[in-house]
Every structure is written in structure tokens, then in C-alpha cells.
Design an enzyme around this catalytic site. Structure first.
Site: not given
Ligand code: SAH
Length: 465
Positions: A80, A286, A419
Site C-alpha cells: 500500500c 483480475q 492501467c
Molecule cells: N484484458 C485482459 C488482460 C489485460 S492485461 C483482462 O482484462 O483480463 C494486458 C495483457 O496484455 C496481458 O495479458 C499481457 O500478457 C498482454 N500483452 C502484453 N504485451 C502484448 C502485446 N504486445 N500483444 C498482445 N498482448 C500483449
């Protein structure tokens, strides 16, 4: 100012890592644990030319936004950063941070960001929200196994089995594990020597199902007397999955590459909305399901689906957003770089009977342009089109080449889940500049109360349509 000098400062702002910011004769000091509005005595720990870092020595007049932290370890623990700030103030800070980035980096005017803003989505109960925790194990000076969290920026373990962001059963599981280790003389892993067995305990919980998973990451192949540990753990109500994940690598990567089931199943089940997900120890999922449901609800709302649309979900992870959208679209195509996540996505589609979602493994910035190119080859005179594109990239945001292809596919709407509002703002500057889109709505969602992180969801709309 010089190192070790003390000063009295009023905290006026808050930095990207949650630290308070104050000024002494124009010189900027970053002060961890200081809250906006505090008047405090501070001591300089590091002095650079134009700015420095200082330690909070004494709060002289506390800010009206300062609160007693719920967790006694809040100040030292790296988990935190802003527990000493009232939750209301945290929300205001996060919303202002996103708005500021949209203006400074994105180039939007304050009138536009104001007009397009929906108020930040906070939690009613901003504690005990995490469905996952990874507790590192270590050894105290007396030689006893301990567990807790890393202090900020170091791997010193702050003993704490009862994190205020996690679920209450964590404590029972961890204490039982420590007792077992003491009794059978099973050592914690030591990062310096590479010796010892127990590295981490991963605990996951399905808030909707009550299912619990425990996975021990071990520096070896098995845990001696594991049957004793399993017997105790399996007596806990809700226990569904007990696994080990061997990891002998001397790196900071927590999980091993595989796992083995000791008891029950290799996964737990949970729901977001009506969609059911199987979560294995290695799956991404998540961590704040209550807020995730709100976030995906907004993604669905912003996407404005009628059932006829072709939707792309880039950076789809285990297909969480894709499956949510698939229920109301003609078809959804997900793209994700991690092959295991795509395996999870396909299985999750299957167990939910969702047949209109397709998933591709690869980099979004490679898969989408290639798809676009191939489409043009196969359909002369036409180009690949999407009605809606959803992106949810990691902190670094999207590559410009990807943004260009997205624009070429001429979606009516793009929903951007982010994020990191700085890279979000950078990407929006392109999309709403030469990309030809217009900022319609944006909203911050507090996925991580007590930390400085904030999620943002944005809807942009193609101009002239
Ligand atoms: N939308 C999903 C995950 C989002 S986190 C959810 O809400 O659960 C971002 C994701 O992007 C991760 O799973 C990571 O592995 C993926 N990632 C990272 N770089 C990437 C790229 N260049 N192309 C495709 N996916 C990628």
C-alpha cells in the site's frame, strides 16, 4: 538543500508513487508517507540539483485528509502507498491524476476533459478486496520461518499474515503453513544462497463461489510430509485446489513454469457477471473482482453493441473482456501474447458455451496488421473492418503501428482500457489527432484502493459519423 538537513514543509501535491510533494524556497522535496495538507518536519535523505527526497520525521499539523491506517504495517510495507489518506481523497487524487495526464500529455483542454468525464468508480468497502496474494517466505534472526510482504523497493520481509487488502482466510493458511514448516524443519528459500525449499504461497479465492486455491512455489520437486500439510489445509471450508509449482530459477519471477496438483483440482472457478472462468495457479485473472465487474460493465456500455458487430479485443489475456462482449456481439476476436492465456481463453469460451469468440496468439502490433494485409490480398478492393475495437494494453500502452492499423480498420468506436493514464493520454493524442477520433467519455475506476494505481476506461468515436 543538503543531505541530512531538516525543514518544515507543507505538502501540496502527491507524486506518481504516492509520496507527498512539498517545496522549500522553490526546491522540491518528495516525502514518502506525507499526505497532501500535512505540515511536517522532514529530513533530506538524498539531494539532487533541483529536487530531493526526504523522510517524514514528524507531522506537525496533520492534513484533514489524514487517517489512521487500518494495517499496522502500512507505512513500511510495499503493498500500500496511500493507506494514510482518506478514501475519498484517494479517489479525488486518482481522478485528478488521469484528468491531468489527459490534458498535459494528451493535449485535451480542461473543458473537454471536464465535459467528457464520468465520475470515478470507487468501492463501498475499499479493504479486503483482493482475490489473490503471493506471500514470500523467509527466515527471521532466530531461524524461524516467516512470511508477509516485501518492504517497498527491497526484499526484506515484513511479517504479516493478515493483509488488510486480502481475504481473512490467508491468515489461517499461512499460520498453518508456518507451523508445519517449524514442526518438520522445512526451510524457507533463501534468495542469497539459493537454498531452502518454500519460496512463495499463492492464495486465490473465488468471491462468488467461495472456492480457495493454495499453491506453494518451491525450490525443489516436492514438499516432505506434504500429506500432513494437505490434511490440515483441506479441512478449511472452501478449499478446492492445493498445488505445488517447482521453481529452481534464481530470479525474481515468482511462479514456476508448471504446477502439480496435490489435492482436489488444479483450478478454482469464479464468475464475473454471468461468465464463468476457470483459474489455474498460472492464469492471469483480475485481482479485484468487484471492481472488474464494474469495469467490464462499462466496457460493454461504451461498446454499445446491438448484436451485429465485429469486435476486436486486443491484449485480451484469458479472454475476460472478450467473453463479456461476445454475449452481445456477432463475433469477437481476441489477441494476446501469452499462449497459456489463450488456452485459458478458449477453454473459458467453451465452458460458457460461447461460440462466436476467436483467439489469436501473438503481439497485437503484429497480428492485427498482418490480418489487415492478408484480408486486402484475399478481398481485392476491400479492407478489413471492425465495428468496435477494445484495447487493454500493459503499462507501456500501444505501439503506434498498431494504432495506425486500428484507425485503418475504421471502427465506429474504440474502447481503451488502461492501467497507466500517461501512456493512455499519449495514445489518445494520436487517435484523436491524425487518427480522426473524438473523445466521447472517460472514467477512472479504482481497481486498487490504498495504492496509487488507477484504471481508466475511455470511449472514442469516429468523427463525421
Ligand atoms: N484484458 C485482459 C488482460 C489485460 S492485461 C483482462 O482484462 O483480463 C494486458 C495483457 O496484455 C496481458 O495479458 C499481457 O500478457 C498482454 N500483452 C502484453 N504485451 C502484448 C502485446 N504486445 N500483444 C498482445 N498482448 C500483449
Amino acid at each position: 538543500m543538503q543531505k541530512n538537513e531538516t525543514a518544515i514543509v507543507t505538502i501540496e501535491d502527491i507524486g506518481v508513487n504516492g509520496e507527498g510533494i512539498g517545496r522549500v524556497d522553490g526546491y522540491t522535496l518528495f516525502i514518502k508517507d506525507a499526505v497532501i495538507g500535512d505540515v511536517a518536519e522532514v529530513k533530506v535523505t538524498k539531494a539532487k540539483k533541483n529536487y530531493g527526497y526526504a523522510r517524514l520525521m514528524r507531522v506537525i499539523t496533520p492534513s484533514k485528509d489524514r487517517v489512521e491506517p487500518v494495517c499496522p504495517h502500512a507505512r513500511r510495507c510495499g503493498g500500500c502507498q496511500i493507506q494514510e489518506m482518506s478514501y475519498e481523497r484517494q479517489l479525488a487524487f486518482k481522478q485528478a491524476k488521469v484528468k491531468g495526464n489527459l490534458e498535459r500529455i494528451g493535449g485535451f483542454s480542461p473543458e473537454v476533459t471536464e465535459k467528457t468525464m464520468d465520475p470515478i468508480v470507487g468501492m463501498d468497502e475499499p479493504f479486503y478486496y483482493r482475490n489473490k496474494a503471493q506471500f514470500p517466505f523467509g527466515t527471521d534472526k532466530a531461524g524461524n520461518p516467516v512470511t508477509g510482504f516485501y518492504a517497498g523497493r527491497t526484499h526484506d520481509i515484513i511479517e504479516n499474515t493478515d493483509c488488510a487488502l486480502g481475504i481473512s482466510v490467508n491468515k489461517e493458511i499461512l499460520e498453518l503453513t508456518l507451523e508445519f514448516m517449524k514442526r518438520y524443519k522445512i526451510a524457507s528459500y533463501n534468495e542469497t544462497t539459493g537454498e531452502g525449499l518454500i519460496r512463495h504461497a499463492l492464495i486465490r479465492y473465488g468471491f462468488k463461489t467461495g472456492e480457495i486455491m493454495v499453491c506453494y512455489v518451491i525450490n525443489g520437486k516436492k514438499i516432505p510430509y506434504a500429506e500432513v500439510l494437505v490434511e490440515k489445509l483441506s479441512a478449511i471450508k472452501g478449499m478446492t485446489s492445493i498445488t505445488i509449482s517447482p521453481n529452481r530459477n534464481r530470479t525474481n519471477v515468482i511462479m514456476g513454469e508448471t504446477y502439480e496438483t496435490l489435492w482436489g483440482q488444479g483450478y478454482i472457478t469464479d464468475y464475473i457477471g454471468d461468465v464463468r472462468y476457470q483459474i489455474s495457479p498460472l492464469s492471469f485473472y483480475q485481482v479485484n473482482p468487484a471492481q472488474t465487474e464494474k469495469l467490464y460493465g462499462l466496457a460493454l456500455e461504451y461498446a454499445q453493441l446491438s448484436g451485429h458487430e465485429t469486435v476486436w479485443d486486443l491484449y485480451c489475456g484469458i479472454g475476460t473482456i472478450s467473453l463479456f462482449l461476445a454475449q452481445q456481439a456477432r463475433e469477437v476476436q481476441g489477441v494476446e501474447i501469452v499462449p497459456q492465456a489463450i488456452e485459458d481463453a478458449r477453454r473459458n469460451a467453451e465452458i460458457n458455451g460461447i461460440e462466436n469468440a476467436r483467439f489469436y496468439v501473438g503481439k497485437a502490433e503484429e497480428v492485427l496488421p498482418k490480418y489487415y494485409e492478408n484480408y486486402a490480398k484475399e478481398h481485392p478492393g476491400e479492407h478489413a473492418h471492425a465495428d468496435v475495437i477494445v484495447v487493454d494494453p500493459p503499462r507501456k500502452g500501444c505501439e503506434e503501428s498498431l494504432l495506425r492499423t486500428m484507425v485503418e480498420m475504421e471502427p465506429e468506436r474504440i474502447v481503451y482500457v488502461s492501467c497507466d493514464s500517461a501512456t493512455l493520454a499519449r495514445d489518445l493524442k494520436f487517435l484523436c489527432g491524425e487518427g480522426g477520433y473524438r473523445l466521447e467519455k472517460w472514467r477512472a475506476v479504482d481497481q486498487f484502493p490504498m495504492t496509487v494505481h488507477v484504471e481508466t476506461i475511455v470511449l472514442i468515436q469516429k468523427k463525421n459519423s
